[in-house]
Design an enzyme around this catalytic site. Structure first.
Site, PDB file in Angstrom:
ATOM      1  N   CYS A 102       7.991  -5.875  37.051  1.00 43.04           N
ATOM      2  CA  CYS A 102       7.430  -6.055  38.407  1.00 43.04           C
ATOM      3  C   CYS A 102       6.048  -5.294  38.506  1.00 43.04           C
ATOM      4  CB  CYS A 102       8.364  -5.731  39.665  1.00 43.04           C
ATOM      5  SG  CYS A 102       9.027  -3.989  39.234  1.00 43.04           S
ATOM      6  N   CYS A 127       6.137  -1.574  37.829  1.00 41.25           N
ATOM      7  CA  CYS A 127       6.091  -1.126  36.268  1.00 41.25           C
ATOM      8  C   CYS A 127       4.521  -1.039  35.667  1.00 41.25           C
ATOM      9  CB  CYS A 127       6.735  -2.312  35.333  1.00 41.25           C
ATOM     10  SG  CYS A 127       8.596  -2.615  35.574  1.00 41.25           S
ATOM     11  N   ASP A 146     -32.986 -21.023  35.096  1.00 36.54           N
ATOM     12  CA  ASP A 146     -33.962 -20.904  34.214  1.00 36.54           C
ATOM     13  C   ASP A 146     -34.381 -22.460  33.835  1.00 36.54           C
ATOM     14  OD1 ASP A 146     -35.965 -19.916  32.308  1.00 36.54           O
ATOM     15  OD2 ASP A 146     -34.376 -20.746  30.966  1.00 36.54           O
ATOM     16  N   ASP A 186     -33.777 -14.354  29.532  1.00 36.49           N
ATOM     17  CA  ASP A 186     -32.949 -14.502  30.657  1.00 36.49           C
ATOM     18  C   ASP A 186     -32.022 -13.337  30.863  1.00 36.49           C
ATOM     19  OD1 ASP A 186     -34.099 -16.836  31.271  1.00 36.49           O
ATOM     20  OD2 ASP A 186     -32.904 -18.057  30.012  1.00 36.49           O
ATOM     21  N   ASP A 197     -30.341 -19.576  29.322  1.00 38.02           N
ATOM     22  CA  ASP A 197     -30.006 -19.541  28.032  1.00 38.02           C
ATOM     23  C   ASP A 197     -30.623 -18.553  26.899  1.00 38.02           C
ATOM     24  OD1 ASP A 197     -32.297 -20.900  28.178  1.00 38.02           O
ATOM     25  OD2 ASP A 197     -31.727 -22.392  26.560  1.00 38.02           O
TER      26      ASP A 197
END
Length: 721
Positions: free
Chosen positions: A3, A6, A405, A618, A614
């Protein structure tokens, strides 16, 4: 672990280990993610801390990852519990309709005892460890509650005069233990389904590789393959590791890695990724990466990290679970005391207190968030979307502005040199050869376009010296003893070039949406000499086929769109028009260093920004955005800076990622609501006597299973629109 208590307990003991900076424990994956200052004994100390807390530490990857695990694995204790409990429950149910089939007290004791102390031993062991640590958990509540019912039954049996049949509660303790075991078994089955994405990724690794040595092909275990080895991959087999094709041609199915359903052609020199399926051709590959350095290993690590992480929304549940068990124990004691003080006797008071203990087990609270995250990130991984951290998953739901971009993200990223306008009386071939010489040291897409044109025309490209890239402007070098520069028109204006003579050509190229570069050199080799333009170069890129439709889909979600470009405004707006973007949605003439500033400006205006890019340039913008999303077809730098990586360059995946994020967070909120609502409603009902321990046990088991089932609904996700 059983649970959320824990989880809290293990996190606390891990954080006490010297050198540990952060510790996050995940109930659903049964894993811990620890950030620590490495020391000679740190890992051993972490394991010892977990063991001293009453749990068994396991090495990463020790869990069962096979897909062929039976759905009935681990059901034996549950089946035995049901078999022993059923004879106790049936007479109780028959008594409701006037049939008195109650078993003798001895038989009830014989049936209930193995359930209580053999099948239920796990609750006593874990509860005892919790008590020693000064905390509580689900096991402690179950052990206390069922022991109270069992002990009360023993007392009533022994204290009742001979010849009388007391009302015993053996069935309550036995059924509660059995129902809790049933709930945990159903949870385990559901967990295996939520981790199916990880198992599927692990399953992409073949057992052996065909090593090509001096004596021919030799099958070797995958662990023995080294970088530089040459491997044979036969038709229909999976590529064992990453590498490049050095002989043969084929089609490769990369759908499990990228989500792209169409085979990708691969020829000499092409990169191949471990886990992809070879098509019809036999190929020879040279290994470039093995083990943890492969793309597949990185993908698995990203998915596992995301599934082990906690989003901010989980903090409330953690704070509640930290004090939940002590509060429940106090509430159970108050329940017993209240019933006794109101004259109902200690026997019914104890049964109601047992119901409080049983129904309060905080299993659902601990599973609510990780179950949804595991299911959501697994679905995303199958679509080619890698979510690196849970915070990005949660924040993506709040995004209202998406910034793209341009080059390589919305466009193909392979511009062509479509126009070359030399100065009046100039030599076009000589000027193009100089431009190619300047671009030979660059990896920029525009540089590749110039070199491709020069190669196509068969030009002899002279060597360049003193080559230097000027960020955001262009390149400069010395060619055949003369200084040259090739870059943006803005750079030319900074150098004092007169625009008038080139205005018609500039207007024509910009109207076409072309990106313009200028080839120039000084009129004389003096520091203050004027710069002369030798040629204008016009580059054109094509928008990706799916980009316009993908942007339209994002707009339909109510999102604001922006496109970032270093191109001049006319060229950027022309491309934006082809993509369906208005002029006000185009941010043009943005230097790479200024992209992050643009993101910060939007955030200052109150926007929650998703940046999609990419390239290396960037990365600052991806890091500055609330959520960074990198194209997996781009650079590693961009992927490391982003919270989400798209494994293929399909812009439609942006909307998919946002949709999966939205649905995952919705599931988390639903799960947390029902987990809290269940306890808020169940505790007073049990305390007021409306729920028996058996009904409370069933409700507790049902709550955990319902949370897991609700999370698993995410696996049915399909793209809309």
């Amino acid at each position: 672990m059983t649970c959320s208590a824990c989880v809290t307990r293990i996190e606390r003991v891990l954080r006490k280990v010297p050198g540990v900076e952060q510790a996050s424990v995940n109930l659903a994956t049964e894993s811990a993610r620890v950030v620590f200052q490495a020391g000679p004994q740190t890992e051993a100390s972490l394991r010892r801390a977990v063991r001293d807390a009453g749990y068994t530490p396991r090495a990463p990857g020790a869990e069962v990852l096979a897909d062929d695990v039976s759905p009935w694995a681990g059901v034996a204790p549950v089946a035995l519990g049901l078999a022993l409990s059923l004879p106790l429950v049936v007479p109780m149910l028959a008594d409701l309709v006037g049939q008195h089939w109650m078993l003798p007290a001895l038989w009830q004791w014989l049936l209930a005892t193995p359930v209580q102390f053999v099948l239920g031993a796990r609750f006593y062991q874990a509860g005892w460890h919790a008590l020693k640590a000064g905390t509580g958990n689900m096991d402690l509540l179950v052990a206390l509650g069922t022991s109270a019912g069992y002990g009360l039954s023993l007392w009533l049996w022994w204290s009742t005069p001979a010849g009388q049949m007391p009302h015993l509660y053996f069935e309550a303790s036995a059924v509660v233990v059995t129902l809790v075991l049933l709930g945990k078994w159903l949870e385990a089955r559901a967990k295996r389904q939520t981790t199916s994405a990880i198992r599927a990724l692990h399953g992409l690794r073949p057992e052996v590789a065909h090593l090509l040595g001096p004596e021919g092909e030799l099958d070797v275990p995958l662990a023995e393959v080294l970088p530089g080895d040459r491997l044979v991959v036969r038709p229909g087999e999976r590529f064992p590791v990453d590498g490049v094709v050095c002989e043969g041609q084929t089609q490769v199915d990369e759908s499990m890695l990228t989500g792209e359903p169409l085979p990708v052609p691969k020829g000499l020199g092409a990169s191949v990724t471990g886990g992809a399926i070879n098509g019809e051709g036999r190929v020879l590959m040279q290994v470039t990466a093995v083990g943890a350095e492969t793309v597949l290993a990185h993908i698995i690590a990203l998915v596992q990290d995301a599934q082990a992480a906690k989003p901010p929304i989980q903090r409330l549940a953690d704070q509640v679970s930290a004090v939940f068990v002590p509060v429940v124990l106090v509430l159970a004691w108050l329940t017993w005391l209240g019933w006794v003080l109101t004259g109902h006797g200690w026997e019914p008071a104890l049964i109601h207190a047992v119901a409080v203990l049983v129904i309060a087990c905080p299993c659902a609270l601990g599973l609510a968030t990780p179950a949804a995250i595991m299911a959501g990130t697994g679905v995303a991984a199958r679509q080619g979307i890698l979510i690196k951290d849970a915070q990005a998953l949660e924040l993506a739901r709040q995004v209202d502005t998406v910034v793209f971009d341009k080059t390589g993200t919305l466009t193909v990223g392979q511009p062509r040199l479509v126009s070359f306008d030399p100065a009046a009386g100039g030599d076009p071939a000589a000027a193009l050869a100089v431009a190619a010489s300047l671009q030979r040291g660059s990896e920029h897409p525009l540089a590749r376009a110039v070199l491709a044109r020069a190669e196509h025309e068969g030009l002899n490209v002279p060597p360049a010296t003193d080559w230097l890239a000027v960020a955001g402007r262009g390149v400069q070098a010395t060619v055949q003893g003369r200084r040259w520069r090739l870059g943006s028109w803005r750079w030319a204006e900074e150098l004092g070039v007169d625009r008038a003579a080139w205005a018609p050509a500039l207007a024509r190229l910009q109207a076409q949406g072309a990106t313009v570069s200028v080839l120039m050199s000084p009129a004389a080799e003096t520091p203050d000499a004027d710069w002369l333009v030798h040629a204008l170069l016009g580059f054109a890129d094509e928008p990706k086929a799916e980009a316009a439709a993908a942007l339209s889909r994002l707009r339909a979600r109510g999102l604001r769109l922006r496109m970032l470009s270093g191109d001049n405004r006319a060229a950027a707006e022309a491309m934006g028009l082809r993509l369906g973007l208005a002029a006000t949605e185009v941010m043009a003439e943005v230097l790479p260093a200024d992209k992050a500033a643009c993101i910060q400006r939007l955030k200052a205006e109150g926007a929650c920004v998703l940046m999609v890019g990419d390239g290396v340039n960037d990365a600052p913008a991806l890091a500055a955005a609330d959520v960074g999303m990198a194209m997996g077809t781009g650079t590693d730098v961009a992927m490391h800076a982003a919270g989400i990586t798209l494994m293929r360059g399909d812009v439609a995946l942006v909307a998919d990622a946002l949709d999966i994020s939205h649905r995952t967070v919705a599931k988390i909120r639903q799960n947390l609501f029902w987990a809290f609502a269940y306890n808020v409603a169940g505790l007073p009902l049990a305390a007021l006597g409306f729920l028996s321990p058996v009904v409370a046990g069933a409700a507790m088991a049902l709550s955990s299973v319902s949370v897991m089932g609700n999370a698993l609904l995410l696996k049915r996700w399909r793209r809309r629109g």
